[in-house]
Design an enzyme around this catalytic site. Structure first.
Site, mmCIF file in Angstrom:
data_model
loop_
_atom_site.group_PDB
_atom_site.id
_atom_site.type_symbol
_atom_site.label_atom_id
_atom_site.label_comp_id
_atom_site.label_asym_id
_atom_site.label_seq_id
_atom_site.Cartn_x
_atom_site.Cartn_y
_atom_site.Cartn_z
ATOM 1 N N GLY A 1 -17.175 -85.300 -41.589
ATOM 2 C CA GLY A 1 -16.799 -84.781 -42.902
ATOM 3 C C GLY A 1 -17.625 -85.444 -43.982
ATOM 4 N N TYR B 1 -20.655 -80.344 -29.412
ATOM 5 C CA TYR B 1 -21.326 -80.423 -30.714
ATOM 6 C C TYR B 1 -20.758 -81.457 -31.686
ATOM 7 C CZ TYR B 1 -22.709 -78.934 -35.421
ATOM 8 O OH TYR B 1 -23.167 -78.913 -36.703
ATOM 9 N N ASN C 1 -6.469 -85.545 -39.536
ATOM 10 C CA ASN C 1 -7.570 -84.738 -39.016
ATOM 11 C C ASN C 1 -6.968 -83.587 -38.219
ATOM 12 O OD1 ASN C 1 -9.806 -85.160 -36.193
ATOM 13 N ND2 ASN C 1 -9.946 -83.717 -37.837
ATOM 14 N N GLY C 2 -7.286 -82.360 -38.584
ATOM 15 C CA GLY C 2 -6.777 -81.219 -37.830
ATOM 16 C C GLY C 2 -6.271 -80.128 -38.735
ATOM 17 N N CYS D 1 -12.400 -83.390 -40.251
ATOM 18 C CA CYS D 1 -12.167 -84.728 -40.803
ATOM 19 C C CYS D 1 -12.358 -85.831 -39.770
ATOM 20 C CB CYS D 1 -10.733 -84.840 -41.319
ATOM 21 S SG CYS D 1 -10.361 -83.662 -42.603
#
Ligand code: SF4
Length: 505
Positions: free
Chosen positions: A47, A278, A126-127, A21
């Site tokens: 996302g 990445y 996020n996570g 996210c």
């Protein structure tokens, strides 16, 4: 369709780890909803499955929150002016979702919003929480009714049942009970709040938009404040970078400015090293280090560690490009775009049938024959997950006439799954978990294969001594199995299914 070990591939198995996210929040800005849509657009790489914005307006007939969410890309969900007009106000939070926990149902799309006794609250996360199942079970037993299947809703219920009176104390109460990797943006009537987990595994940064000289913004403020997953989201809204939110820090932005609380004390972080390799956008700066520069340095270190004679360096686009440039600079071998990526292939096009999925690599990438034919080629990519894409790329480059194909990877072998918010296959499906480098080279059809070492990766990121076994600077669990945050739910499951951690199935 199967991977290299013969295991069937699912609809999302496109052989890359996926970020879960991106989050964005803004306080004291005109058109906060539109600014948030711009920020989310810059964070689209984190996302693509769903997106949402909650804004808060104090003007008009009544002060209230406004919400719009949808499945799809930011441009699709917020591309209509009428929708943006339905998100008025001077504060907003937004979220881009790549689903790892909870199916992609509209009720799972964030920010999650709930009414409490102190008023409304929106939360974007996020996570991944590693004790979410345990907490959820306990909360349901206490009578909490969950609306979604996402682990993020745990925050909402923990805040709801807290006995503290104000939002910040309730939030502190909640984060002290969760275990995991998380960055949160939280919007209440009085404040925008950012939270980073105690080890700072997932990123979160603070930015500022100064109002032009002599002008003041809403609430007579001299500036607007922004929280975001990456600095690329600051650039698009004209904000300047202030600093990273620190591991375990809670940053509270309100009409008095910015303050900080550290409920876990000062901590040495374990930022996700894969963000540099990445996930993050190359123009972002994370934890003080530019992602583009980091990737070039990783490529240079890869060349020092794994030299080979060749005629041309070819990146696997797009993420392999900066590290291939670093490899080329260091080795002196010419860099060429020997593979061209088609940027206009939507996921919906490549997903529906096995037959189309099989063609997926050709739809995304094609060989630039003139740069490859008759040459000894070094392909540079960022990672090998299952190996299916690598095999097809190698095949494609050989079919274009390459004399030799050598693969160089700008991460160490991915031998373990991520449980901190990055979607990776279970361990048994990771090529490097089950084969040594020589076998992997044979399976993907390359003449040689080499990865950057773990110490080399750390050196490239400015840690001359390498990983420093006792006190590693980053989370590198997908390369080492050294998980810095306890895997509470999984440890319980793995008592019944030890294969979940060992990959032995
Ligand atoms: S396990 Fe890997 S991908 Fe997951 S947070 Fe750690 S370094 Fe990042």
């Amino acid at each position: 369709m199967t991977d290299l070990s013969g295991a069937p591939l699912g609809p999302h198995d496109d052989d890359k780890p996926h970020e879960e996210c991106g989050v964005f929040g803004i306080w004291n800005a005109q058109d906060a909803g539109a600014m948030t849509a711009l920020g989310l657009h810059a964070l689209q790489h984190r996302g693509q499955e769903a997106t949402g914005i909650v804004s808060f307006s104090e003007t008009g007939p009544e002060a209230r929150f406004h919400t719009h969410k949808g499945l799809g890309l930011v441009g699709d969900v917020f591309g209509d002016a009428r929708i943006m007009a339905s998100l008025p106000g001077t504060a907003a939070v937004g979220h881009n979702r790549y689903a790892t926990t909870g199916a992609t149902l509209i009720r799972n799309v964030q920010p999650l919003y709930a009414e409490f006794e102190f008023g409304g609250l929106a939360v974007g996360h996020n996570g991944n929480l590693t004790n979410a199942t345990n907490l959820r079970r306990a909360l349901v037993r206490r009578g909490c009714i969950f609306q979604s299947t996402t682990d993020s809703e745990v925050f909402i219920h923990l805040i709801a049942i807290s006995l503290y009176t104000n939002v910040v104390d309730r939030l502190i109460d909640a984060v002290k009970q969760v275990i995991g990797a998380y960055s949160l943006v939280v919007l209440s009537r009085e404040s925008l709040i950012g939270v980073r987990d105690p080890l700072g595994v997932r990123p979160l940064i603070l930015g500022r938009i100064p109002h032009p000289d002599g002008q003041v913004g809403p609430n007579n403020s001299k500036e607007a404040w922004v929280l975001a997953s990456e600095t690329c989201a600051l650039d698009i809204v004209g904000a300047e970078f202030v600093r990273d939110v620190e591991p375990g820090e809670i940053v509270i932005v309100d009409n008095d400015g910015v303050r900080s609380i550290k409920p876990f004390g000062d901590r040495r972080g374990r930022f996700c090293v894969f963000e540099y390799i990445y996930f993050a956008r190359p123009d972002s700066v994370l934890d003080g280090y530019g992602v583009y520069e980091a990737r070039k340095r990783i490529g240079a270190e890869l060349a020092r560690e794994n030299p080979i004679e060749a005629d041309v360096i070819v990146p696997v686009p797009d993420s392999g490009v900066p590290s291939a440039m670093g490899y080329a600079n260091e080795s002196g071998i010419p860099f060429e775009l020997g593979i061209i990526r088609n940027h206009y292939v939507g996921r919906t096009f490549i997903e529906p049938t096995d037959q189309i999925r099989h063609l997926g690599v050709k739809l995304k990438h094609s060989a630039n024959k003139a740069m490859i034919e008759g040459k000894r080629v070094i392909l540079v990519d960022d990672s090998i997950v299952r190996g299916t894409t690598s095999r097809k790329i190698v095949e494609m480059v050989r079919a274009a006439g390459a004399r030799e194909v050598h693969m160089r990877i700008s991460s160490p072998p991915t031998t373990h799954s991520c449980f901190y918010g990055i979607d990776t296959p279970e361990r048994g499906k990771l090529l490097a978990a089950n084969h040594d480098t020589e076998e992997m080279a044979r399976l993907i059809g390359a003449d040689s294969l080499a990865f950057i070492s773990l110490d080399g990766l750390y050196r490239a990121l400015g840690h001359k001594e390498g990983r420093d076994a006792g006190k590693p600077f980053y989370c590198d669990a997908c390369f080492t199995g050294d998980y810095p945050i306890s895997l509470v739910d999984l440890d319980e499951d793995s008592r019944a299914r030890p294969d979940l951690l060992t990959g032995a199935h």
